[in-house]
Design a protein around this motif. Structure first.
Motif, short mmCIF file in Angstrom:
data_model
loop_
_atom_site.label_atom_id
_atom_site.label_comp_id
_atom_site.label_asym_id
_atom_site.label_seq_id
_atom_site.Cartn_x
_atom_site.Cartn_y
_atom_site.Cartn_z
N LEU A 89 1.00 -1.31 0.02
CA LEU A 89 0.17 -0.09 0.01
C LEU A 89 0.96 1.34 -0.17
N GLU A 90 0.48 2.11 -0.95
CA GLU A 90 1.37 3.46 -1.20
C GLU A 90 0.22 4.74 -1.16
N LEU A 91 0.62 5.74 -0.41
CA LEU A 91 -0.46 6.90 -0.71
C LEU A 91 0.02 7.86 -1.76
N GLU A 92 1.19 7.98 -2.38
CA GLU A 92 1.70 8.73 -3.23
C GLU A 92 1.01 7.99 -4.88
N PRO A 93 0.13 8.52 -5.63
CA PRO A 93 0.13 7.87 -6.60
C PRO A 93 0.98 7.74 -7.58
N ASP A 94 2.01 8.49 -7.69
CA ASP A 94 3.34 8.58 -8.58
C ASP A 94 3.92 7.32 -8.17
N GLY A 99 6.15 1.68 -8.34
CA GLY A 99 6.07 0.44 -7.63
C GLY A 99 5.91 -0.70 -8.30
N ARG A 100 4.59 -0.52 -9.06
CA ARG A 100 3.86 -1.43 -9.91
C ARG A 100 4.86 -1.81 -11.03
N ALA A 101 5.48 -0.74 -11.69
CA ALA A 101 6.38 -1.02 -12.82
C ALA A 101 7.49 -1.73 -12.61
N ASN A 102 8.18 -1.27 -11.26
CA ASN A 102 9.05 -2.18 -10.83
C ASN A 102 8.73 -3.52 -10.45
N LEU A 103 7.64 -4.00 -9.80
CA LEU A 103 7.48 -5.29 -9.67
C LEU A 103 7.47 -6.10 -10.82
N GLY A 104 7.04 -5.39 -12.14
CA GLY A 104 7.15 -6.03 -13.22
C GLY A 104 8.51 -6.64 -13.67
N ASP A 114 -1.18 -1.23 -4.31
CA ASP A 114 -2.26 -0.52 -4.55
C ASP A 114 -2.51 0.73 -3.65
N PRO A 115 -3.38 1.58 -4.12
CA PRO A 115 -3.15 2.84 -3.43
C PRO A 115 -3.73 2.70 -1.90
N ALA A 116 -2.92 3.57 -0.95
CA ALA A 116 -3.56 3.48 0.23
C ALA A 116 -4.79 4.43 0.19
#
Length: 187
Positions: A89-94, A99-104, A114-116
């Motif tokens: 969970l992360e508050l900052e949309p950017d 993070g999602r791209a990096n997990l790829g 996901d957005p917090a």
């Protein structure tokens, strides 16, 4: 790290995958590295200490609060394996997108970021969790996160400059202290 499962996780989930391009050459630096929005990719020695305290097991259901660049989410995904799940969970949309791209870079379909929800710590609607990792400093122990722990669960987080391990067993909560650390504030 001495050839154990934590060392294996660090080898399988390289820090450079989770840094901005301009910072990737610094991936071996044992200190925090800025990732934008006033956030950092934490010092590797600190991340290792937190993961060892958390004692993640294969098959655990893990919540990663303040996932930032996704590095801890990836490390946790490696540790829980395909029978577990990790939700960052992360508050900052950017940073959610980053993070999602990096997990790829890895193959961890059992992990996501996901957005917090602003004003909500963790995700009470999806609790309980076997393990909770918090990579931001709380001013006081957040009882709303403690209440999201399953029985036989653990949570690691910095509170007022100290690293705390919270263990919940048979409804009882035990808190132990494990050194002084600095983190960005939990909000």
């Amino acid at each position: 790290m001495d050839g154990d499962r934590f060392a294996d996780a660090f080898a399988a989930v390289p820090r450079e995958w989770f840094l901005p391009i301009r910072e990737q050459q610094r991936s071996g630096y044992d200190g925090p590295i800025a990732i934008g929005r006033g956030q950092t990719n934490s010092q590797p020695r600190t991340v290792e200490a937190m993961l060892r305290l958390l004692d993640v097991r294969a098959g655990d259901r893990v919540l990663d609060v303040g996932s930032g660049s996704g590095w801890t989410t990836g490390l946790l995904a490696h540790l829980v394996g395909p029978d577990g799940s990790v939700r960052g969970l992360e508050l900052e949309p950017d940073l959610v997108a980053f993070g999602r791209a990096n997990l790829g870079h890895g193959e961890w379909p059992w992990a996501r970021i996901d957005p917090a929800a602003p004003g909500t710590l963790g995700d009470p609607s999806a609790a309980p969790y076997d393990r909770v990792l918090v990579s931001a400093e709380a001013a006081a122990l957040p009882t709303e996160l403690v209440s999201q722990l399953a029985d036989e669960a653990r949570m690691v987080l910095p509170v007022a400059g100290e690293m705390l391990l919270i263990e919940r067993t048979a409804g009882e909560v035990r808190v132990s202290r494990h050194g002084r650390y600095r983190f960005v504030p939990l909000r």
